[in-house]
Enzyme design. Structure first.
Site, PDB file in Angstrom:
ATOM      1  N   CYS A  64       0.817  -1.219   0.000  1.00 49.63           N
ATOM      2  CA  CYS A  64       0.000   0.000   0.000  1.00 49.63           C
ATOM      3  C   CYS A  64       0.849   1.267   0.000  1.00 49.63           C
ATOM      4  O   CYS A  64       0.698   2.128  -0.864  1.00 49.63           O
ATOM      5  CB  CYS A  64      -0.938  -0.010   1.200  1.00 49.63           C
ATOM      6  SG  CYS A  64      -1.961   1.468   1.340  1.00 49.63           S
ATOM      7  N   HIS A  94     -23.558  24.617   4.677  1.00 49.39           N
ATOM      8  CA  HIS A  94     -23.721  25.060   3.288  1.00 49.39           C
ATOM      9  C   HIS A  94     -22.678  26.133   2.983  1.00 49.39           C
ATOM     10  O   HIS A  94     -22.438  27.013   3.807  1.00 49.39           O
ATOM     11  CB  HIS A  94     -25.126  25.647   3.101  1.00 49.39           C
ATOM     12  CG  HIS A  94     -25.324  26.267   1.748  1.00 49.39           C
ATOM     13  ND1 HIS A  94     -25.591  25.514   0.627  1.00 49.39           N
ATOM     14  CD2 HIS A  94     -25.287  27.577   1.346  1.00 49.39           C
ATOM     15  CE1 HIS A  94     -25.722  26.323  -0.423  1.00 49.39           C
ATOM     16  NE2 HIS A  94     -25.539  27.583  -0.008  1.00 49.39           N
TER      17      HIS A  94
END
Length: 462
Positions: A42, A441
């Site tokens: 990995c 948001h």
């Protein structure tokens, strides 16, 4: 002869995490690794270097296609491949060096060399034999090749060779439309290589939700990648550093040939257990060469455990890490647990793809009544602002209880967004629970909330 409570064989994500957790739980621990650096496949030749190249080439794509639109004027960057390779290696070195630091911090002995198990309770490294009350096999996996096709890591390459090509090829054929093939294909397509992906099945990304498969293929095709599906590769011949690949279409048995500078064999991986001496020990294996374990990751030989790619299950670094922590807990007399139903999978193309839980196809096959909440990133203000409106979030919930059964995301930062669904599933949450949670948001994560809302009375911005 040194004596330990635990010796871990392999320092990949499963092995090094197991070693660290064992040490944290008060067990005298050593880890065997034959590579010059820790971190396994990995960190050295897999996940980490490929993400470095994906990031670098995505920046190139942004410069070529979106900078001018944002008022960023100037000459488009050119690619200095050796420098990009150096950047990739610096990322690898930083991460592998970090694991070595963690070993020292946690007083874990690194037994340098390749390990074998001459008998239960003993691990041989080089000429030295060490004693261990428990042994954890975390030896990982290696690329699986196609019969009769020789990988030379120059013209015909595995994922290892694809990360370190001498130059950017003009053309590349990728055999296998799974995670590795699509990610590396994306890297080279962005660099200007003509990339053709050949897949034996009639769809890409085997095992994923069919709607995701269709959407991702369409988006990658827009980026210039070509696909030949339902094709069986017959042979690859190399002459004068060029490859000639022969394949047969399954639908009509017709024969075809493709020429390419490079062929990437990305047909999956297989457990790497060579040299451990498992057959002499009597350790039971599956038909696919995986190590058989029980619910506590124990083999049939007392004191020998196995985790990660060496045992059945998805070959994912984070699955191995979870098993590494769990088996350490077991050896320390605690309760180790892995919820195999909530292991996310991610493809780091652009857009990213992420999934957790069940697909629609699996739910239909099981006869499970379900509902679908779906929201397009074209309705997400943040995504549109950065030219990332392609894709969607799809949440699958039980029709009667509203409990989340799975989620599938194609879009920006999908690999990060999937985790709020993972946490929700771990707590047995309903789609409404997620829908009623305030999301900041403007963020990509609002698309997840909107998909959850769509499981009920409907999304707001759809």
């Amino acid at each position: 002869m040194a004596s330990y409570d635990v010796i871990v064989i392999g320092s990949g994500p499963g092995g090094y995490v197991a070693a660290i957790r064992c040490a944290q739980l008060g067990l005298k621990t050593a880890c065997v690794e034959g590579r010059a650096t820790l971190g396994g496949t990995c960190l050295n030749i897999g996940c980490i270097p490929s993400k470095a190249l994906l990031h670098a080439t995505h920046q190139l794509h942004e410069a070529e296609h979106n900078f001018a639109t944002m008022g960023l004027k100037g000459k488009t960057p050119t690619v200095d491949w050796p420098v990009m390779q150096d950047y990739k290696q610096s990322v690898v070195d930083s991460n592998t060096g970090g694991i070595e630091f963690l070993f020292k911090k946690n007083k874990i002995d690194w037994l340098k060399g390749w390990g074998s198990i001459p008998e239960a309770g003993k691990v041989k490294v080089g000429d030295e034999v060490h004693e261990a009350k428990n042994i954890i096999i975390a030896s990982g996996s290696e690329p699986s090749a196609l019969p009769g096709i020789e990988i030379d890591e120059k013209t015909v390459v595995s994922s290892t060779g694809a990360l370190a090509l001498g130059k950017v090829p003009k053309s590349m054929v990728v055999v296998g439309a799974g995670v590795i093939g699509l990610e590396m294909g994306s890297v080279y397509a962005r660099l200007g290589t003509k990339v053709t992906v050949i897949e034996f099945l009639d769809h890409i990304t085997p095992g994923m939700d069919k709607e995701v498969q269709r959407s991702l293929q369409k988006l990658l095709k827009k980026q210039g990648m070509e696909f030949i599906l339902g094709a069986a590769v017959q042979s690859v011949e190399v002459a004068r550093a060029k490859a000639k690949l022969s394949y047969k279409l399954r639908k009509d048995d017709s024969d075809h040939i493709l020429d390419a500078d490079t062929v990437l064999i990305a047909t999956g991986r297989k457990p790497y257990t060579d040299g451990l001496g498992l057959s002499d020990l009597g350790v039971e294996l599956t038909e696919r060469g995986q190590i058989k374990t029980d619910e506590h990751w124990a083999t049939n030989v007392k004191g020998i455990y196995a985790i990660g790619d060496a045992i059945p299950g998805p070959m994912l670094a984070h699955k191995a890490e979870d098993e590494g922590m769990a088996v350490a807990e077991v050896l320390a007399g605690k309760h180790g647990h892995v919820n195999y139903g909530v292991i996310p999978g991610v493809i780091y193309t652009h857009p990213e793809v992420a999934a957790v839980g069940q697909t629609e196809e699996q739910l239909k096959e099981a006869g499970q009544a379900y509902k679908v909440g779906k929201f397009s990133f074209m309705g997400n203000a943040r995504a549109k602002a950065i030219f990332a409106g392609d894709g969607f979030v799809k949440i699958l919930a039980d029709k009667d209880t509203d409990r989340i059964l799975g989620a599938h995301i194609v879009g920006p930062a999908a690999g990060d967004l999937i985790h709020e669904v993972c946490v929700a599933m771990e707590f047995g949450a309903s789609a409404q629970d997620l829908a009623l949670t305030c999301h900041a948001h403007p963020t990509y994560s609002e698309a997840v909330r909107e998909a959850a809302l769509a499981c009920g009375d409907g999304a707001i911005h759809a």
